[in-house]
Structures are given as structure tokens and as C-alpha cells.
Design a protein around this motif. Structure first.
Motif, short mmCIF file in Angstrom:
data_model
loop_
_atom_site.label_atom_id
_atom_site.label_comp_id
_atom_site.label_asym_id
_atom_site.label_seq_id
_atom_site.Cartn_x
_atom_site.Cartn_y
_atom_site.Cartn_z
N ALA A 1 0.84 -1.20 0.00
CA ALA A 1 0.00 0.00 0.00
C ALA A 1 0.88 1.25 0.00
O ALA A 1 0.62 2.20 -0.75
N ASP A 2 1.92 1.24 0.83
CA ASP A 2 2.85 2.39 0.86
C ASP A 2 3.53 2.56 -0.49
O ASP A 2 3.73 3.68 -0.96
N PHE B 1 -2.60 2.86 -11.23
CA PHE B 1 -1.68 1.77 -10.91
C PHE B 1 -2.41 0.61 -10.23
O PHE B 1 -2.08 -0.56 -10.44
N THR B 2 -3.40 0.93 -9.43
CA THR B 2 -4.21 -0.12 -8.81
C THR B 2 -4.98 -0.89 -9.88
O THR B 2 -5.08 -2.12 -9.82
N MET B 3 -5.53 -0.18 -10.87
CA MET B 3 -6.23 -0.82 -11.97
C MET B 3 -5.31 -1.78 -12.72
O MET B 3 -5.69 -2.93 -13.02
N ILE B 4 -4.09 -1.34 -13.02
CA ILE B 4 -3.14 -2.20 -13.73
C ILE B 4 -2.83 -3.46 -12.93
O ILE B 4 -2.79 -4.57 -13.48
N THR C 1 -6.66 -7.02 -0.09
CA THR C 1 -5.71 -7.08 1.01
C THR C 1 -4.52 -6.16 0.79
O THR C 1 -3.99 -5.57 1.73
N MET C 2 -4.11 -6.01 -0.49
CA MET C 2 -2.90 -5.25 -0.79
C MET C 2 -3.17 -3.85 -1.33
O MET C 2 -2.57 -2.87 -0.89
N ALA C 3 -4.05 -3.75 -2.33
CA ALA C 3 -4.22 -2.48 -3.03
C ALA C 3 -5.28 -1.57 -2.41
O ALA C 3 -5.08 -0.35 -2.33
#
Length: 668
Positions: free
Chosen positions: A463-464, A480-483, A503-505
Motif C-alpha cells: 500500500a505504501d 496503478f491499482t487498476m493495472i 488485502t494489498m491495493a
């Protein structure tokens, strides 16, 4: 020659040639790993029948009385499913039709899987009391190791290799994170014994939220879908779709979109929906004069949207309810506007393409009558009405699904051809367990990833990293999350994709940029779904291409163009959360929806290249920009978008009308 036409001469052309002789069932098996199960079980069919029927009855029972404690409900659910997977899915894809009976090694694996699964149930008291004080024993370590390995192998067989690779990388990261030189991803590392016992003997890994939701809500809703299809609702949806849209411009393709939207209400699989609806709609679209690639792309893009269509959305939606602590009934309601916008976007693309190439609707006298259909078979909608009503009145999803299953059974008794005998009822119970197996395996594998991410703190680090990569910009971070979602979606099923990205994005959007929790989770959920039509790996498009005898890659590109709105809608509801009914006011919500619809007209005309006349390149650029302006929440951008659309409309209206020759209709 367009750039993808060159691709047609190589790999994709070979795929098309291979599909020429494939039946509908074989196409489904080729592109949907879930369908590659053994049909010829020999003497073991009774064992499979007993296990499958028993698993479904167990879930019906717990749906009525309430679920057991998670460390009992989950192991019974997963252990029985693992045993069935090893009996039904061969060690290698393609053997399911060649082998007769079940090889001895798969029988052994099934027995071990059942034993390992029920170990948590048999020794439940010891695992939650003595082991916490005195530590785990050697048998515990052995069972936990076998459990993790069997989950990975089961997922490989019925879901595919990519999810196993991601899960395996997660395990290696947990074991050897202390060797990573960069501080961003390094951690102290775990021993094998500590890792596998946490993953298998607690609720931190395999038996975490994904399996807990699968063992309660998801299974019952999947069984409801099985029961509803057996009432004949699928053909009813097709008929009503043609009755409503068949006579209009491009009626055959519009009917395919409407039918897939309706089918999506009871099916959570993009590929299965594409093949199920497409076997009927794609030939009709080709006969109407559409190119094979367009016919396949229309069905694939519409079918993919089925996973966001209430009341039965994809399995990931139930996990979302648990992750966000928002009732599924509320998620179902807030998904209505995005779902309508998605299908409207595809519908508009079909409309303008049909106008562009001059395809008219079917003669009215050849179409079924909507009023007659509703009078004769409208009762088939009762189970869907029941599930909507029970969820909205505050009943739990388990109770709602149980009641809807009962109503589906009663509805099946109305017509002689759908009336369920004892034999067909047993068959439905067996099928209910079988269709759930890939979802269960995917949830278990995703649990491994979740366990590692949580225990190592990887989620916070990623996330950071996403926030740093986006430079604090909301749009860049969303991009970037979409990619990331689309890349993961190339190999992972939607359920696992959502679990990983949630969990991550999602934390990057929630914690770093103050995006509402529901908007962030819907964003990653949405893009995990549209990965099924995003090249280069777009399984729904490939399945549609197989049915249409079309070029697969060109089909994927066309599906992406048709569903362009799907790539924009998630950005809309993050920037303007009112679209998800978050802190909304009816006047502003109404304006937002109307401007979004007008904006999608601009985007669709730009992608297709037709408004009221064929568009020039510069007109397409203006139309696309106007569409984007209209879907933004800014009143100034919206006004500019309206003016731009009106300007292009005026310019084209002054242009002489082109003569469009209707395509030759194929009767083959």
C-alpha cells in the motif's frame, strides 16, 4: 491493415482453426478449467454422488439451523470439497475424457484429503485448548503440511496454475523474507512448522474469511443458481430479451446484451455465461450480418458484466461484505447503478455499431410477445423476487438463499417439463456441490495469500509502495491499482483476484487517499472482473471466439472497445461516491447518473466511430473528451462536454447522409 490483423496470421489464427471442430461443451472445457471434470467415473460414481449430495445437504442444514463454529464449518466444507476434487479432476488437463474410472493415486489423494480436512473437526477441542498452551505436536505438523500441499494441488487441477504460482511465491516470501535486501519488503522470516500450522490449523490462513464466507453464503447462492436454471429460466430470459429489443436497430445483438444481463443475475462465471448464452445468441448475430469477432465480443463483454449484476453477484461480492462489514443486501443495492451503467455502455456500443453497418431489427411478427411470455412464464421470476425481498427486509444471506431455493423447487413443479423427480433432485444436489468446487479451491488458495500478507505485513508495505508510485495523486494511484488488478486477473479467478487486491491495493486507497471503504473495494472488485475481457489473456472473449469461429485476439480487442465504460465507471464512483449511494442527495445523484449516461454516449460513439454519421478522427477525439467530461462530477466539465456533443451533432447533421448498405445475411 489494422495492427491486430497481423496477429491473426499467427497464434490467434491457429486457435481459431483448432476451434472449428469443437462442440460447445468442448469450447467451455478449453477455456474454463472448472469444466474439465471427469464424466466417466465408473464404480466410483456412487462415492462421488454420496459425498456431493452430503456436502449440499450439510449446507442446507446449516443454512437452516445456523453455521457451526468457523473451525468446524470450514474444515467440513473444505475437506469434503478436496476429496471430491481429487475424484473428479484428473492430474492433467485433457485426461477427463480419456480416462475410464478414477486412477488409484487419485483415490488415495481423496482419502488423505478427507482425513486431513476432518482432522480439524475431530481434534477441535485439543486444537483450541491444549495446543495453545503446550504447542503443536508432530502429527499436527504433518497434517498441516499435507493440508497446504493438497489445497495447492486441488487449486491447480480445477482453477489453474497461476493461482498456485502466486500462492507458492507467497509461501516462499514468508519463509525467506529475511533474505530480501530491501527494507521495504524484508521481514524476519518464518519457520516451515510455524507457517503451515498458522495457515492450516488456525483461522489466520486457509480457514480465514474467504473460506468462512464460501462455507456459509457462497455455496448456498451457487446452489440457488443451479436450482433456478433447472426451472427453465435461462430460455425465458433469452425469449424476453428478444421480445423487448429484437425489432429495434441491431436487435439481435441488443437482445444478447439484455439476455446476458438477465443470465448474470443467476450466474457468477464470465466464461460459463458466455458459452451458455452465446451458443444461442452468437449464431443469431452472425446471421444478422455482424462479423464473428463483433458477435463474440458482444456476448463476452455482456456476460462478463454478469458478475456485478444483483441479486447474485460474483462470489467475491460476498467476501467483500465480510471485509467491509457492510451487509450483502446493501452491497447488492449499491451495485445496481454501476451494473446498469456497465450494460448500458455495452448496449450503446452495440447500437452505434449497428447503425454504422446498417443492421436492422428482426421482423416483429417473428419475435415472441413480451406480454404472452410474462403471462405464461412470468412466475419464473418469483425466486429472484423472493431473494431480493428477503435480503432487503434484513434476513441473513443464508436464510434468503435457503428460502429462494425452496421457491425455485416449487416453481419447477408448475410445468411438466421442469418438474423435478427424486432422481433429478438428487442430480441437482450433486451439481450444486460440483459447481462450488472451483470456488472453494480458489478461496482456500486465496486464504494462503491472505495469511502470508497479514502475518508478514506485506499488505501495508505494498500500500505504501502504491501511494509512493502514485506520488499522492488519486488518479495515478487508481491507475496503478487498476493495472495491478488487470494483471492479476489474467491468471487468477475473480474471487482470488479480489481477495489479493482487497488485502494489498485497497488499503492504499483507503488509508493513503481517504477513499471511502466501499468505493475502494468496489474499484478492485470491478477491475478483477473486467480482466476476463482484457487482452492478452481474456478467457471470456476467447470462449466467445471459439463459438463464433472468430479470431480470439481481435475478439478481445473488440470486447474492450465495447466495454470501454467498464474501465471508466470505477473511476467515476471513486471520484463521485454518490454513485455508490454514499452520502448522496437525490437531486445531485439524479444529475450525476444522467450526465454519466450522456457521457457514455460520447465515449461509445468515439470508440465505434459513428454518431449520426460516420465520424472523422478529430470528431472521435472530441467525442471521447466530451464523454469523459460528462462523467466527471464537475459541473463546468459537464457543461463543456454537453456543448461539445451538441457541436458534433450539429456538424454531422449538416453533412450529407451516407448510403449504408445492409450486410448480406448469412443463413449458415
Amino acid at each position: 491493415m489494422k495492427w491486430w490483423k497481423k496477429k491473426e496470421m499467427s497464434d490467434s489464427n491457429k486457435l481459431t482453426q483448432q476451434d472449428e471442430k469443437l462442440t460447445t461443451e468442448e469450447i467451455l472445457e478449453k477455456y474454463d478449467r472448472e469444466s474439465t471434470y471427469r464424466r466417466n467415473l465408473g464404480k466410483w460414481k456412487w462415492v462421488v454422488l454420496i459425498l456431493a449430495v452430503g456436502l449440499t445437504i450439510f449446507h442446507l442444514f446449516t443454512g437452516y439451523r445456523g453455521a457451526f463454529e468457523a473451525r468446524i464449518q470450514g474444515p467440513i466444507h473444505l475437506g469434503t470439497a478436496l476429496g471430491l476434487i481429487f475424484l473428479l479432476y484428473p492430474i492433467k488437463k485433457g485426461l477427463h475424457r480419456k480416462q475410464k474410472g478414477i486412477p488409484w493415486y487419485d483415490v488415495v489423494l481423496a482419502i488423505i484429503a478427507l482425513g486431513v480436512g476432518y482432522y480439524n473437526v475431530i481434534f477441535y477441542e485439543e486444537l483450541v485448548t491444549e495446543r495453545i498452551v503446550f504447542g503443536y505436536t508432530t502429527p499436527d505438523f504433518i497434517v498441516a503440511t499435507l493440508g497446504v500441499l493438497l489445497v495447492l494441488e486441488a487449486a491447480r487441477r480445477c482453477v489453474g496454475l497461476p493461482i498456485v504460482i502466486v500462492s507458492s511465491v507467497a509461501i516462499l516470501y514468508a519463509l525467506y523474507g529475511n533474505l530480501i535486501p530491501t527494507k521495504l519488503f524484508a521481514h524476519r522470516g518464518f519457520s516451515w512448522d510455524t507457517l503451515v500450522t498458522d495457515l492450516y490449523l488456525t483461522t489466520k490462513g486457509i480457514y480465514s474469511t474467504p473460506i468462512q464466507v464460501s462455507s456459509t453464503f457462497i455455496f448456498l447462492f451457487l446452489f440457488f443458481g443451479v436450482m433456478l436454471i433447472r426451472t427453465g429460466v435461462g430460455q425465458f430470459f433469452n425469449d424476453i430479451a428478444f421480445a423487448l429489443t429484437g425489432r429495434f436497430t441491431g436487435g439481435q445483438a441488443k437482445a444478447a446484451v439484455v439476455a446476458s444481463a438477465l443470465q448474470g443475475m443467476v450466474s457468477g462465471s464470465s466464461v460459463a455465461n458466455t458459452v451458455g448464452s452465446g451458443s444461442f445468441t452468437i449464431p443469431m448475430m452472425k446471421k444478422a450480418g455482424y462479423k464473428p469477432e463483433f458477435a463474440a465480443a458482444t456476448e463476452a463483454s455482456a456476460s462478463t458484466g454478469g458478475q456485478i449484476m444483483p441479486p447474485i453477484m460474483g462470489a467475491a461480492a460476498f467476501i467483500m461484505a465480510s471485509y467491509t462489514n457492510i451487509p450483502y443486501s446493501q452491497i447488492m443495492i449499491i451495485a445496481i447503478i454501476p451494473a446498469i451503467l456497465y450494460f448500458l455502455g455495452v448496449f450503446l456500443g452495440v447500437h452505434f455499431e449497428s447503425k454504422k453497418i446498417g443492421i436492422v431489427g428482426a421482423p416483429k411478427e417473428t419475435l415472441p410477445k413480451a406480454k404472452k411470455l410474462m403471462l405464461e412464464r412470468g412466475y419464473l421470476l418469483l425466486p429472484l423476487i423472493v431473494i431480493f425481498y428477503t435480503l432487503l427486509t434484513g434476513k441473513t444471506p443464508m436464510r434468503a438463499a435457503l428460502l429462494a431455493i425452496l421457491v425455485s423447487f416449487l416453481v419447477s413443479l408448475v410445468r411438466k417439463d421442469t418438474r423435478m423427480s427424486l432422481k433429478s433432485m438428487i442430480g441437482a444436489l450433486e451439481e450444486g456441490a460440483r459447481v462450488a468446487l472451483p470456488v472453494i479451491a480458489a478461496c482456500a488458495s486465496a486464504g494462503i495469500i491472505v495469511g502470508v500478507v497479514v502475518q508478514t505485513g506485506l499488505g501495508g508495505r505494498i500500500a505504501d509502495g502504491i501511494i509512493a508510485l502514485g506520488g499522492g495523486s488519486l488518479i495515478l494511484t487508481l491507475f496503478f491499482t487498476m493495472i495491478a488488478c488487470l494483471i492479476l486477473g489474467m491468471g487468477l479467478p475473480t474471487t482470488a483476484n479480489y481477495v489479493v487486491t482487497a488485502t494489498m491495493a485497497a488499503p492504499a486507497l483507503i488509508l493513503g487517499l481517504d477513499v471511502p471503504v466501499l468505493a475502494a473495494h468496489m474499484f478492485v472488485f470491478y477491475f478483477g472482473i473486467v480482466a476476463d475481457i482484457t487482452p492478452p489473456v481474456c478467457l471470456a472473449a476467447y470462449a466467445g471466439a471459439g463459438l463464433a469461429r472468430a479470431n480470439p485476439f481481435a475478439t478481445g480487442v473488440t470486447a474492450t472497445k465495447l466495454a470501454t465504460a467498464a474501465y471508466i465507471i470505477p473511476f467515476i464512483f471513486v471520484i463521485n461516491p454518490q454513485m455508490l449511494l454514499i452520502d448522496y442527495e437525490i437531486p445531485f445523484l439524479t444529475i450525476s447518473v444522467i450526465t454519466a449516461i450522456i457521457g457514455m454516449i460520447g465515449i461509445s460513439t468515439a470508440m465505434v466511430g459513428f454518431f449520426i454519421r460516420k465520424t472523422f478522427f478529430w470528431e472521435r477525439i472530441i467525442l471521447f473528451a466530451a464523454g469523459l467530461s460528462l462523467v466527471s462530477p464537475s459541473i463546468y466539465f459537464g457543461a463543456a462536454g454537453v456543448l461539445a456533443l451538441l457541436a458534433i451533432l450539429f456538424i454531422q447533421s449538416r453533412r450529407p447522409k451516407e448510403h449504408i448498405q445492409s450486410p448480406t445475411v448469412s443463413l449458415s
